[in-house]
Write a protein that holds these residues in place. Structure first.
Motif, PDB file in Angstrom:
ATOM      1  N   THR A   1      -6.712   9.268   2.929  1.00 55.08           N
ATOM      2  CA  THR A   1      -8.056   9.445   2.372  1.00 55.08           C
ATOM      3  C   THR A   1      -8.507   8.184   1.642  1.00 55.08           C
ATOM      4  O   THR A   1      -9.632   7.706   1.851  1.00 55.08           O
ATOM      5  N   ASP A   2      -7.645   7.648   0.784  1.00 51.24           N
ATOM      6  CA  ASP A   2      -8.004   6.453   0.014  1.00 51.24           C
ATOM      7  C   ASP A   2      -8.247   5.242   0.905  1.00 51.24           C
ATOM      8  O   ASP A   2      -9.010   4.344   0.539  1.00 51.24           O
ATOM      9  N   LEU A   3      -7.610   5.205   2.068  1.00 52.36           N
ATOM     10  CA  LEU A   3      -7.818   4.095   3.004  1.00 52.36           C
ATOM     11  C   LEU A   3      -9.107   4.266   3.809  1.00 52.36           C
ATOM     12  O   LEU A   3      -9.451   3.413   4.617  1.00 52.36           O
ATOM     13  N   GLY A   4      -9.807   5.374   3.562  1.00 58.33           N
ATOM     14  CA  GLY A   4     -11.116   5.560   4.191  1.00 58.33           C
ATOM     15  C   GLY A   4     -11.122   6.362   5.468  1.00 58.33           C
ATOM     16  O   GLY A   4     -12.138   6.426   6.155  1.00 58.33           O
TER      17      GLY A   4
ATOM     18  N   SER B   1       1.201  12.950  -0.641  1.00 58.72           N
ATOM     19  CA  SER B   1       1.027  11.509  -0.869  1.00 58.72           C
ATOM     20  C   SER B   1       0.463  10.829   0.370  1.00 58.72           C
ATOM     21  O   SER B   1      -0.389   9.937   0.270  1.00 58.72           O
TER      22      SER B   1
ATOM     23  N   GLN C   1      -1.439  12.227   2.612  1.00 57.85           N
ATOM     24  CA  GLN C   1      -2.841  12.612   2.714  1.00 57.85           C
ATOM     25  C   GLN C   1      -3.697  11.796   1.746  1.00 57.85           C
ATOM     26  O   GLN C   1      -4.784  11.356   2.107  1.00 57.85           O
ATOM     27  N   CYS C   2      -3.215  11.576   0.543  1.00 53.73           N
ATOM     28  CA  CYS C   2      -3.947  10.746  -0.423  1.00 53.73           C
ATOM     29  C   CYS C   2      -4.120   9.328   0.111  1.00 53.73           C
ATOM     30  O   CYS C   2      -5.205   8.747   0.006  1.00 53.73           O
ATOM     31  N   ALA C   3      -3.061   8.774   0.671  1.00 56.32           N
ATOM     32  CA  ALA C   3      -3.135   7.418   1.224  1.00 56.32           C
ATOM     33  C   ALA C   3      -4.155   7.339   2.350  1.00 56.32           C
ATOM     34  O   ALA C   3      -4.999   6.435   2.372  1.00 56.32           O
TER      35      ALA C   3
ATOM     36  N   GLN D   1       2.347   2.179  -3.326  1.00 54.23           N
ATOM     37  CA  GLN D   1       1.413   2.751  -4.300  1.00 54.23           C
ATOM     38  C   GLN D   1       1.461   4.275  -4.267  1.00 54.23           C
ATOM     39  O   GLN D   1       1.171   4.931  -5.269  1.00 54.23           O
ATOM     40  N   TYR D   2       1.796   4.837  -3.124  1.00 54.92           N
ATOM     41  CA  TYR D   2       1.809   6.288  -2.949  1.00 54.92           C
ATOM     42  C   TYR D   2       3.221   6.881  -2.963  1.00 54.92           C
ATOM     43  O   TYR D   2       3.379   8.091  -2.986  1.00 54.92           O
TER      44      TYR D   2
ATOM     45  N   ILE E   1       0.848  -1.200   0.000  1.00 55.54           N
ATOM     46  CA  ILE E   1       0.000   0.000   0.000  1.00 55.54           C
ATOM     47  C   ILE E   1       0.877   1.242   0.000  1.00 55.54           C
ATOM     48  O   ILE E   1       0.661   2.174  -0.779  1.00 55.54           O
TER      49      ILE E   1
END
Length: 105
Positions: free
Chosen positions: A70-73, A64, A66-68, A51-52, A48
Motif C-alpha cells: 500500500t505504501d509503495l502505491g 507488514s 500489505q502495508c508495504a 522498514q516493514y 524498503i
C-alpha cells in the motif's frame, strides 16, 4: 553475500537480476558497472523491506507485506492482495522473504 539478504536469492530472482543489468544480451554477463547497478538496486529494495520487517527476522508477515504494498502505491483490493499473497507465500510459511518481496514488486 554482501550483507544484502539473510537468505540466498532463488534462481528466479537471480536470473531476473542478471537479465535486468546484463550488458551483453543474449549471452549474459555483468560488467562491473552492471554489478554495481544490481547491488544498488537490491540494496534499495532491502532498505524498503527492512522498514516493514518489524521483528528484524528477515521476513514480512501478511500485515507488514500489505502495508508495504500500500505504501509503495499499489492500490489493490482485498481479493487481489490475497491472490498476490498466496502467489508469493507459496511455501505457506506465513511470511515473505526479501527474495519473495522483490519478486512480488
Amino acid at each position: 553475500d554482501f550483507g544484502l539478504s539473510p537468505t540466498p536469492f532463488g534462481t528466479k530472482t537471480s536470473e531476473w537480476l542478471v537479465a535486468s543489468f546484463d550488458s551483453h544480451p543474449p549471452k549474459g554477463g555483468l560488467t562491473l558497472k552492471g554489478l554495481q547497478g544490481c547491488l544498488a538496486y537490491v540494496t534499495d529494495w532491502k532498505d524498503i523491506f527492512e522498514q516493514y520487517d518489524i521483528s528484524r527476522a528477515g521476513q514480512l508477515d501478511k500485515s507488514s507485506f500489505q502495508c508495504a504494498i500500500t505504501d509503495l502505491g499499489y492500490g489493490v483490493g482485498p481479493s487481489v492482495f490475497d491472490s498476490v499473497w498466496k502467489a508469493y507465500d507459496a511455501d505457506l510459511s506465513g511470511s515473505v522473504t526479501l527474495d519473495e518481496f522483490m519478486q512480488a514488486i
